[in-house]
Design an enzyme around this catalytic site. Structure first.
Site, PDB file in Angstrom:
ATOM      1  N   GLY A  43     -53.744   4.204  98.851  1.00  0.00           N
ATOM      2  CA  GLY A  43     -52.675   3.777  97.953  1.00  0.00           C
ATOM      3  C   GLY A  43     -53.239   3.155  96.705  1.00  0.00           C
ATOM      4  O   GLY A  43     -54.348   3.486  96.275  1.00  0.00           O
ATOM      5  N   SER A  44     -52.478   2.224  96.143  1.00  0.00           N
ATOM      6  CA  SER A  44     -52.832   1.643  94.856  1.00  0.00           C
ATOM      7  C   SER A  44     -53.954   0.619  94.998  1.00  0.00           C
ATOM      8  O   SER A  44     -54.200   0.080  96.086  1.00  0.00           O
ATOM      9  CB  SER A  44     -51.605   0.943  94.277  1.00  0.00           C
ATOM     10  OG  SER A  44     -51.212  -0.097  95.146  1.00  0.00           O
ATOM     11  N   GLU A  50     -56.586   3.080  85.974  1.00  0.00           N
ATOM     12  CA  GLU A  50     -55.724   4.225  86.274  1.00  0.00           C
ATOM     13  C   GLU A  50     -54.304   4.011  85.731  1.00  0.00           C
ATOM     14  O   GLU A  50     -53.713   2.944  85.919  1.00  0.00           O
ATOM     15  CB  GLU A  50     -55.648   4.400  87.798  1.00  0.00           C
ATOM     16  CG  GLU A  50     -54.770   5.569  88.237  1.00  0.00           C
ATOM     17  CD  GLU A  50     -54.551   5.596  89.767  1.00  0.00           C
ATOM     18  OE1 GLU A  50     -54.234   4.542  90.348  1.00  0.00           O
ATOM     19  OE2 GLU A  50     -54.702   6.682  90.353  1.00  0.00           O
ATOM     20  N   GLU A  61     -58.841   3.352 100.313  1.00  0.00           N
ATOM     21  CA  GLU A  61     -59.090   4.343  99.265  1.00  0.00           C
ATOM     22  C   GLU A  61     -58.017   4.114  98.226  1.00  0.00           C
ATOM     23  O   GLU A  61     -56.833   4.266  98.513  1.00  0.00           O
ATOM     24  CB  GLU A  61     -58.970   5.762  99.838  1.00  0.00           C
ATOM     25  CG  GLU A  61     -59.944   6.060 100.953  1.00  0.00           C
ATOM     26  CD  GLU A  61     -61.351   6.308 100.457  1.00  0.00           C
ATOM     27  OE1 GLU A  61     -61.519   6.736  99.305  1.00  0.00           O
ATOM     28  OE2 GLU A  61     -62.287   6.059 101.239  1.00  0.00           O
ATOM     29  N   CYS A 112     -54.837  11.065  93.235  1.00  0.00           N
ATOM     30  CA  CYS A 112     -55.865  10.038  93.044  1.00  0.00           C
ATOM     31  C   CYS A 112     -57.061  10.628  92.314  1.00  0.00           C
ATOM     32  O   CYS A 112     -57.889   9.893  91.792  1.00  0.00           O
ATOM     33  CB  CYS A 112     -56.284   9.479  94.386  1.00  0.00           C
ATOM     34  SG  CYS A 112     -56.563  10.769  95.588  1.00  0.00           S
ATOM     35  N   GLY A 138     -52.360  -2.764  96.163  1.00  0.00           N
ATOM     36  CA  GLY A 138     -52.052  -2.823  97.589  1.00  0.00           C
ATOM     37  C   GLY A 138     -53.329  -2.915  98.423  1.00  0.00           C
ATOM     38  O   GLY A 138     -53.446  -3.766  99.314  1.00  0.00           O
ATOM     39  N   GLY A 139     -54.286  -2.058  98.119  1.00  0.00           N
ATOM     40  CA  GLY A 139     -55.527  -2.018  98.899  1.00  0.00           C
ATOM     41  C   GLY A 139     -56.278  -3.329  98.806  1.00  0.00           C
ATOM     42  O   GLY A 139     -56.771  -3.863  99.804  1.00  0.00           O
ATOM     43  N   LYS A 169     -48.117   1.842 109.553  1.00  0.00           N
ATOM     44  CA  LYS A 169     -47.018   1.245 108.791  1.00  0.00           C
ATOM     45  C   LYS A 169     -46.540   2.364 107.860  1.00  0.00           C
ATOM     46  O   LYS A 169     -47.275   2.787 106.958  1.00  0.00           O
ATOM     47  CB  LYS A 169     -47.534   0.029 108.010  1.00  0.00           C
ATOM     48  CG  LYS A 169     -46.442  -0.784 107.365  1.00  0.00           C
ATOM     49  CD  LYS A 169     -46.115  -0.234 106.018  1.00  0.00           C
ATOM     50  CE  LYS A 169     -44.996  -0.990 105.340  1.00  0.00           C
ATOM     51  NZ  LYS A 169     -44.757  -0.427 103.998  1.00  0.00           N
TER      52      LYS A 169
HETATM   53  P1  NAP Z   1     -49.005   1.675  97.320  1.00  0.00           P
HETATM   54  O1  NAP Z   1     -47.841   1.218  96.533  1.00  0.00           O
HETATM   55  O2  NAP Z   1     -50.227   0.826  97.268  1.00  0.00           O
HETATM   56  O3  NAP Z   1     -48.502   1.858  98.825  1.00  0.00           O
HETATM   57  C1  NAP Z   1     -49.336   2.185  99.923  1.00  0.00           C
HETATM   58  C2  NAP Z   1     -48.887   1.421 101.169  1.00  0.00           C
HETATM   59  O4  NAP Z   1     -49.359   0.086 101.109  1.00  0.00           O
HETATM   60  C3  NAP Z   1     -47.391   1.315 101.353  1.00  0.00           C
HETATM   61  O5  NAP Z   1     -47.066   1.374 102.725  1.00  0.00           O
HETATM   62  C4  NAP Z   1     -47.101  -0.054 100.786  1.00  0.00           C
HETATM   63  O6  NAP Z   1     -45.934  -0.599 101.315  1.00  0.00           O
HETATM   64  C5  NAP Z   1     -48.298  -0.845 101.253  1.00  0.00           C
HETATM   65  N1  NAP Z   1     -48.569  -2.003 100.393  1.00  0.00           N
HETATM   66  C6  NAP Z   1     -48.807  -1.973  99.050  1.00  0.00           C
HETATM   67  N2  NAP Z   1     -49.057  -3.209  98.598  1.00  0.00           N
HETATM   68  C7  NAP Z   1     -48.992  -4.036  99.672  1.00  0.00           C
HETATM   69  C8  NAP Z   1     -49.153  -5.440  99.848  1.00  0.00           C
HETATM   70  N3  NAP Z   1     -49.482  -6.242  98.822  1.00  0.00           N
HETATM   71  N4  NAP Z   1     -48.993  -5.938 101.088  1.00  0.00           N
HETATM   72  C9  NAP Z   1     -48.681  -5.148 102.129  1.00  0.00           C
HETATM   73  N5  NAP Z   1     -48.504  -3.815 102.024  1.00  0.00           N
HETATM   74  C10 NAP Z   1     -48.655  -3.273 100.816  1.00  0.00           C
HETATM   75  O7  NAP Z   1     -49.490   3.118  96.859  1.00  0.00           O
HETATM   76  P2  NAP Z   1     -48.593   4.392  96.488  1.00  0.00           P
HETATM   77  O8  NAP Z   1     -47.791   4.075  95.287  1.00  0.00           O
HETATM   78  O9  NAP Z   1     -47.910   4.899  97.652  1.00  0.00           O
HETATM   79  O10 NAP Z   1     -49.712   5.477  96.083  1.00  0.00           O
HETATM   80  C11 NAP Z   1     -50.151   5.717  94.781  1.00  0.00           C
HETATM   81  C12 NAP Z   1     -51.576   5.202  94.592  1.00  0.00           C
HETATM   82  O11 NAP Z   1     -52.397   5.661  95.644  1.00  0.00           O
HETATM   83  C13 NAP Z   1     -52.237   5.693  93.324  1.00  0.00           C
HETATM   84  O12 NAP Z   1     -52.918   4.619  92.719  1.00  0.00           O
HETATM   85  C14 NAP Z   1     -53.219   6.744  93.802  1.00  0.00           C
HETATM   86  O13 NAP Z   1     -54.321   6.950  92.952  1.00  0.00           O
HETATM   87  C15 NAP Z   1     -53.606   6.178  95.125  1.00  0.00           C
HETATM   88  N6  NAP Z   1     -54.102   7.186  96.040  1.00  0.00           N
HETATM   89  C16 NAP Z   1     -55.409   7.119  96.439  1.00  0.00           C
HETATM   90  C17 NAP Z   1     -55.922   8.088  97.278  1.00  0.00           C
HETATM   91  C18 NAP Z   1     -57.348   8.025  97.723  1.00  0.00           C
HETATM   92  O14 NAP Z   1     -57.688   8.686  98.662  1.00  0.00           O
HETATM   93  N7  NAP Z   1     -58.185   7.273  97.099  1.00  0.00           N
HETATM   94  C19 NAP Z   1     -55.110   9.116  97.748  1.00  0.00           C
HETATM   95  C20 NAP Z   1     -53.769   9.149  97.359  1.00  0.00           C
HETATM   96  C21 NAP Z   1     -53.285   8.153  96.508  1.00  0.00           C
HETATM   97  P3  NAP Z   1     -44.761  -1.015 100.309  1.00  0.00           P
HETATM   98  O15 NAP Z   1     -44.406   0.167  99.511  1.00  0.00           O
HETATM   99  O16 NAP Z   1     -43.705  -1.546 101.212  1.00  0.00           O
HETATM  100  O17 NAP Z   1     -45.341  -2.029  99.421  1.00  0.00           O
END
Ligand code: NAP
Length: 528
Positions: free
Chosen positions: A241-242, A393, A265, A302, A245-246, A184
């Site tokens: 991601g966040s 965070e 993650e 992250c 979301g996760g 996705k």
């Molecule tokens: P995000 O907003 O959670 O988005 C990640 C993906 O998940 C997107 O495709 C998003 O689609 C989807 N998504 C999010 N919420 C969802 C839901 N409720 N239902 C279905 N799909 C959903 O994350 P981001 O803003 O791109 O990334 C920033 C975050 O990632 C930070 O918190 C950072 O610390 C973390 N991160 C972690 C790592 C690690 O390895 N631990 C690495 C890099 C980043 P939509 O945008 O359409 O919602």
């Protein structure tokens, strides 16, 4: 290459939905060309069904064939040339140099997994040969190895549009394990996602992989991702991601009739401990490097150090002054999206509005439409202990300093930590001896411990762990970076009393793959 804005269901392009979305340049606010179609539920279903159809054929490809496929993906990504870097830069505001570096990391990661697949021992083959004369009961011939789990759904993060996105670590490790993949795409960089998807599909066609080995659906609505996670033919999910979301996708996967593993993650605050003698002897140097680590990539990592525990002392004043100087000279950078900028500002405002928090440093404000200045805050041990939200965070260039007055307080805060990806300790030899018990505590809290360094920068190698206890991840026994990531997409299968001709190659007596195996309690490459 011209972008289509469609879904890629295997080699077929589909754009059945009239609803579209566009990408925006975060620096200028300009809407970028090409309208991307939201995937329909039916399109998600088609992609997953095709992935299921392709799975047995792809999983049966030899390790050599899979390795060649992974290497070909790397080659095709490089073939995209500057078009990829340009579009990615426009969609993310990340500088071209950084993106070239990230592209290098992405293709090297694919090549690394090709090496792992070729070498073959990752399947963890175990053989206990039959003991027909054992008393009181004979033992059967028992063999096990990891087999690919099936079609995997992958979600990438916005902050690594190449290395943690369409052909990032999750896709590379799932394909390496023999799983088919449906991605996705992240709506913050849909053009980048499409270019990479095309590179993967070109590689699949060139190396004879079955149609459906890889598909990608796009969309801004949660429905697209939810439909993927809920699909009964999806057998595991990789997510970066966040936390929000996760956790939402993890909960959804657990509510299915057949719950499936979600390797999410998520965000992390990555606590840093500065120990007393280190603060005295090299506090200024640590302050300068700390400023660099907090603001690297506009803090959008992250592994950004969002929390630091520092002994309250005259030296901590000097530390703060040096840090304030360094931060106040750092230009504002553009964040990845308007939403991420707003979330950062809300988080930073929430901190600065608390009476028990002092804002000790602010970076230069900027002109770009998502530009934010860096922020450093300070609070006391008592306030930190009373306000659990301070451990959360704030994604972006900020960090909270917590002043501690004794070793007991340091141990208390370490004991109270939730799960994080990393923890860092700055200490002299004497400090490290005196605080030896701190390591035992932190080992239970994080996936990676760093001494006298900085958490930003995650090496892709055999020994890396990029993971950690919840809430940093939903699968603390795994890593999303490094070669061990492949094991997330394998499931152990045991073969009892199988005739040799029916055994997988990895478990045959002759060891035709020449891999390491645990035979009757000894690791060896010898035949049985
Ligand atoms: P995000 O907003 O959670 O988005 C990640 C993906 O998940 C997107 O495709 C998003 O689609 C989807 N998504 C999010 N919420 C969802 C839901 N409720 N239902 C279905 N799909 C959903 O994350 P981001 O803003 O791109 O990334 C920033 C975050 O990632 C930070 O918190 C950072 O610390 C973390 N991160 C972690 C790592 C690690 O390895 N631990 C690495 C890099 C980043 P939509 O945008 O359409 O919602």
């Amino acid at each position: 290459m011209e972008l289509r804005g469609s879904q890629y269901i295997g080699q077929i392009h589909v754009a059945g939905n009239d609803e579209t979305f566009t990408a925006t340049n975060p620096a200028s606010g300009e809407v970028l060309p090409v309208e991307f179609h939201e995937a329909t539920a039916d399109e998600v279903d088609q992609a997953v069904r095709l992935a299921e159809e392709a799975f047995p054929v792809y999983a049966a490809k030899s390790p050599e064939q899979r390795a060649v496929f992974l290497e070909k993906i790397a080659e095709e990504i490089m073939e995209l040339g500057d078009d990829l870097i340009q579009r990615c830069h426009e969609e993310t505001a990340l500088p071209g140099g950084r993106l070239k570096g990230e592209r290098g990391r992405t293709v090297n990661q694919l090549k690394l997994f090709a090496r792992v697949v070729r070498e073959g021992s990752w399947v963890d083959a175990r053989i206990d040969t039959a003991l027909p004369d054992r008393q009181p009961l004979p033992r059967a011939d028992i063999r096990q190895m990891l087999k690919p789990v099936g079609p995997v759904g992958v979600f990438g993060a916005s902050n690594f549009p190449l290395a943690f996105s369409v052909a990032g670590g999750d896709t590379a490790s799932a394909l390496a394990a023999g799983c088919t993949v449906v991605v996705k795409g992240h709506p913050a960089h849909p053009g980048t996602s499409e270019l990479i998807a095309v590179a993967i599909l070109r590689a699949a066609a060139a190396t004879g992989m079955p149609d459906g080995t890889f598909s990608m659906v796009q969309g801004t609505s949660y429905n697209v991702g939810e439909a993927l996670v809920k699909h009964p033919l999806i057998k595991a999910v990789g997510f970066t991601g966040s936390f929000r979301g996760g956790k939402a996708l993890f909960d959804l996967a657990n509510q299915r009739d057949e719950p499936i593993p979600v390797f999410a993650e998520m965000g992390s605050t990555n606590p840093v401990f500065i120990l007393p003698e280190a603060l005295k002897t090299k506090g200024e140097e640590i302050a300068k490097s700390f400023a660099g680590s907090v603001t690297l990539g506009v803090g959008q990592f992250c592994t950004n150090p969002g929390l630091a525990f520092i002994p309250k002392s005259p030296e901590s004043e000097t530390f703060r002054e040096v840090l304030t100087d360094a931060i106040s000279g750092i230009d504002a950078g553009n964040m990845l999206t308007k939403g991420i900028k707003e979330a950062f500002e809300n988080g930073a405002n929430k901190l600065s509005n608390q009476e028990y928090i002092e804002t000790v440093a602010s970076g230069v404000t900027g002109e770009g439409s998502t530009a934010v200045p860096a922020k450093i805050f300070k609070t006391t041990y008592e306030s930190y202990g009373a306000q659990p939200f301070l451990e959360e965070e704030v994604f972006g260039p900020s960090s909270l300093l917590v002043e501690v007055k004794s070793k007991t307080e340091v141990m208390d805060v370490a004991r109270s930590l939730d799960g994080h990806l990393t923890a860092t300790i700055h200490g002299t030899e004497n400090d490290l001896k005196e605080y030896a018990d701190l390591f035992g505590l932190l080992e239970r809290k994080v996936g990676r411990l760093i001494v006298n360094g900085y958490p930003t920068g995650v090496e892709v190698c055999d020994a890396m762990v990029h993971g950690g206890p919840y809430p940093a991840t939903t699968a603390p026994q795994s890593t999303s970076v490094g070669t061990n990531a492949i094991k997330r997409f394998g499931r152990p299968v045991c073969y009892q009393d199988f005739p040799g001709s029916l055994l997988p190659d990895a478990l045959r007596n002759s060891n035709p793959l020449k891999i390491w195996r645990l035979i009757n309690a000894e690791y060896t490459k010898d035949p049985v």
